[in-house]
Design a protein around this motif. Structure first.
Motif, PDB file in Angstrom:
ATOM      1  N   MET A   1      -9.481   7.527  -2.799  1.00  0.00           N
ATOM      2  CA  MET A   1      -9.972   7.759  -4.157  1.00  0.00           C
ATOM      3  C   MET A   1      -9.105   7.024  -5.178  1.00  0.00           C
ATOM      4  O   MET A   1      -7.907   6.852  -4.997  1.00  0.00           O
ATOM      5  N   ALA A   2      -9.736   6.578  -6.271  1.00  0.00           N
ATOM      6  CA  ALA A   2      -8.989   5.905  -7.329  1.00  0.00           C
ATOM      7  C   ALA A   2      -7.966   6.856  -7.941  1.00  0.00           C
ATOM      8  O   ALA A   2      -8.192   8.055  -8.045  1.00  0.00           O
ATOM      9  N   SER A   3      -6.831   6.301  -8.328  1.00  0.00           N
ATOM     10  CA  SER A   3      -5.808   7.082  -9.013  1.00  0.00           C
ATOM     11  C   SER A   3      -5.037   6.148  -9.934  1.00  0.00           C
ATOM     12  O   SER A   3      -5.133   4.919  -9.817  1.00  0.00           O
ATOM     13  N   ILE A   4      -4.292   6.721 -10.861  1.00  0.00           N
ATOM     14  CA  ILE A   4      -3.501   5.905 -11.775  1.00  0.00           C
ATOM     15  C   ILE A   4      -2.542   5.015 -10.994  1.00  0.00           C
ATOM     16  O   ILE A   4      -2.393   3.823 -11.281  1.00  0.00           O
ATOM     17  N   VAL A   5      -1.903   5.595  -9.988  1.00  0.00           N
ATOM     18  CA  VAL A   5      -0.879   4.877  -9.228  1.00  0.00           C
ATOM     19  C   VAL A   5      -1.490   3.763  -8.382  1.00  0.00           C
ATOM     20  O   VAL A   5      -1.060   2.604  -8.446  1.00  0.00           O
ATOM     21  N   THR A   6      -2.486   4.085  -7.569  1.00  0.00           N
ATOM     22  CA  THR A   6      -3.050   3.067  -6.672  1.00  0.00           C
ATOM     23  C   THR A   6      -3.746   1.966  -7.461  1.00  0.00           C
ATOM     24  O   THR A   6      -3.642   0.786  -7.107  1.00  0.00           O
ATOM     25  N   ASP A   7      -4.457   2.332  -8.521  1.00  0.00           N
ATOM     26  CA  ASP A   7      -5.094   1.304  -9.344  1.00  0.00           C
ATOM     27  C   ASP A   7      -4.047   0.398  -9.982  1.00  0.00           C
ATOM     28  O   ASP A   7      -4.216  -0.824 -10.048  1.00  0.00           O
ATOM     29  N   GLY A   8      -2.948   1.000 -10.455  1.00  0.00           N
ATOM     30  CA  GLY A   8      -1.894   0.216 -11.089  1.00  0.00           C
ATOM     31  C   GLY A   8      -1.248  -0.765 -10.132  1.00  0.00           C
ATOM     32  O   GLY A   8      -0.956  -1.912 -10.504  1.00  0.00           O
ATOM     33  N   ILE A   9      -1.028  -0.330  -8.895  1.00  0.00           N
ATOM     34  CA  ILE A   9      -0.414  -1.221  -7.895  1.00  0.00           C
ATOM     35  C   ILE A   9      -1.328  -2.411  -7.609  1.00  0.00           C
ATOM     36  O   ILE A   9      -0.875  -3.560  -7.531  1.00  0.00           O
ATOM     37  N   GLU A  10      -2.632  -2.155  -7.461  1.00  0.00           N
ATOM     38  CA  GLU A  10      -3.571  -3.245  -7.195  1.00  0.00           C
ATOM     39  C   GLU A  10      -3.668  -4.191  -8.389  1.00  0.00           C
ATOM     40  O   GLU A  10      -3.733  -5.417  -8.216  1.00  0.00           O
ATOM     41  N   LEU A  11      -3.678  -3.661  -9.594  1.00  0.00           N
ATOM     42  CA  LEU A  11      -3.709  -4.509 -10.789  1.00  0.00           C
ATOM     43  C   LEU A  11      -2.447  -5.365 -10.867  1.00  0.00           C
ATOM     44  O   LEU A  11      -2.499  -6.545 -11.228  1.00  0.00           O
ATOM     45  N   PHE A  12      -1.309  -4.777 -10.523  1.00  0.00           N
ATOM     46  CA  PHE A  12      -0.044  -5.502 -10.542  1.00  0.00           C
ATOM     47  C   PHE A  12      -0.076  -6.667  -9.546  1.00  0.00           C
ATOM     48  O   PHE A  12       0.361  -7.786  -9.867  1.00  0.00           O
ATOM     49  N   LYS A  13      -0.594  -6.424  -8.365  1.00  0.00           N
ATOM     50  CA  LYS A  13      -0.639  -7.468  -7.342  1.00  0.00           C
ATOM     51  C   LYS A  13      -1.513  -8.636  -7.781  1.00  0.00           C
ATOM     52  O   LYS A  13      -1.215  -9.795  -7.500  1.00  0.00           O
ATOM     53  N   ARG A  14      -2.598  -8.352  -8.493  1.00  0.00           N
ATOM     54  CA  ARG A  14      -3.493  -9.426  -8.943  1.00  0.00           C
ATOM     55  C   ARG A  14      -2.973 -10.132 -10.192  1.00  0.00           C
ATOM     56  O   ARG A  14      -3.052 -11.347 -10.301  1.00  0.00           O
ATOM     57  N   PHE A  15      -2.418  -9.356 -11.130  1.00  0.00           N
ATOM     58  CA  PHE A  15      -2.042  -9.915 -12.424  1.00  0.00           C
ATOM     59  C   PHE A  15      -0.660 -10.569 -12.396  1.00  0.00           C
ATOM     60  O   PHE A  15      -0.387 -11.523 -13.126  1.00  0.00           O
TER      61      PHE A  15
END
Length: 290
Positions: free
Chosen positions: A158-172
């Motif tokens: 499930m989406a969460s602040i933490v997991t979404d943030g990690i994925e955004l960090f890896k892409r950005f």
């Protein structure tokens, strides 16, 4: 509902509603020229089922932008918004600049999990790429009003602040990540560090405990808007950020349904960028240590 629109062929859906400004799902779905949608504006006076004098009677009660919305069926920026509407002309962009990898990149997070935040507030991730020559901010956003802080044991995907943030960090690939830790929000920063470390994703996390009022922080964005130095990516999160900025009014109570989490996180990203570019000894911003 959209997933249910099939019975041997693609079905269709109609929605009848009164607009509620540009910070509402009806504007996002139907007012932004999305594919496979069509929008019809129907003023109250054209409704054949109303008494003849109904629209004229209401017109004496509604004035200005309220009249355009309630009687004209138009998406408008409500009166009292602090940023002039012309500041947002041409602000959306579709593709990142070709040389964006050479820009200064920072991320920021307003978790909206503090004691002063309402339950309907959005957790807001901001990705800010700054052209050091023109000092234009190229921004994307990821806003969600429902995701928890960490993945739930019962729903690990499930989406969460933490997991979404990690994925955004890896892409950005930003050089710094700033997390607001006012109130009880330090638990979000701790969870982000714990999960990113466990995944082998080293994130340069900083924390900030803001002392000035949120409206004051958001108003610091005024020069970027006035000087056309802010661009927002044309994504669902970017459009929601734009809607929140259009509707921002510093004296507005939360009960009115106005949210400002995206603009607040954007202001924090500028704060982090200034720290990276110019240094300083702001003791509110601290490196998060294990």
């Amino acid at each position: 509902c959209i997933a249910c629109l099939r019975e041997g062929e693609q079905g269709w859906l109609t929605v009848t509603a009164t607009p509620n400004g540009m910070n509402h799902w009806t504007y996002e779905r139907f007012g932004t020229q999305q594919p496979n949608t069509e929008l019809f504006h129907c003023p109250t006076k054209n409704n054949p089922f109303l008494p003849p004098d109904f629209a004229d009677t209401l017109s004496k009660q509604y004035v200005g932008a309220w009249a355009l919305q309630e009687l004209g069926g138009l998406f408008v920026s409500m009166e009292g918004a602090e940023f002039p509407s012309e500041f947002f002309d041409g602000i959306l962009f579709d593709d990142w600049p070709s040389d964006v990898d050479s820009y200064l990149k920072v991320m920021s997070l307003d978790p909206s999990k503090g004691k002063a935040d309402a339950s309907g507030d959005f957790s807001a991730w901001i990705m800010n790429a700054i052209d050091r020559e023109s000092m234009v901010l190229w921004v994307d956003a990821d806003l969600d009003a429902r995701r928890p802080v960490e993945p739930l044991a019962s729903a690990p995907g499930m989406a969460s602040i933490v997991t979404d943030g990690i994925e955004l960090f890896k892409r950005f690939k930003p050089c710094a990540v700033l997390v607001e830790v006012n109130g009880f929000q330090s638990m979000v920063a701790d969870a982000l560090l714990r999960h990113s470390t466990a995944r082998g994703v080293p994130m340069p996390i900083y924390t900030v405990n803001h002392t000035e009022p949120k409206p004051q922080r958001i108003r610091s964005l005024m020069p970027f808007l006035a000087q056309k130095r802010l661009r927002i990516k044309n994504t669902p999160g970017g459009r929601l950020l734009l809607a929140q900025m259009r509707d921002f009014r510093g004296d507005q109570k939360k009960s009115a349904g106005i949210h400002d989490d995206g603009p607040d996180a954007l202001a924090s990203s500028v704060e982090m960028a200034n720290m990276v570019m110019f240094g300083g000894d702001d003791n509110r911003v601290q490196v998060l240590r294990a």
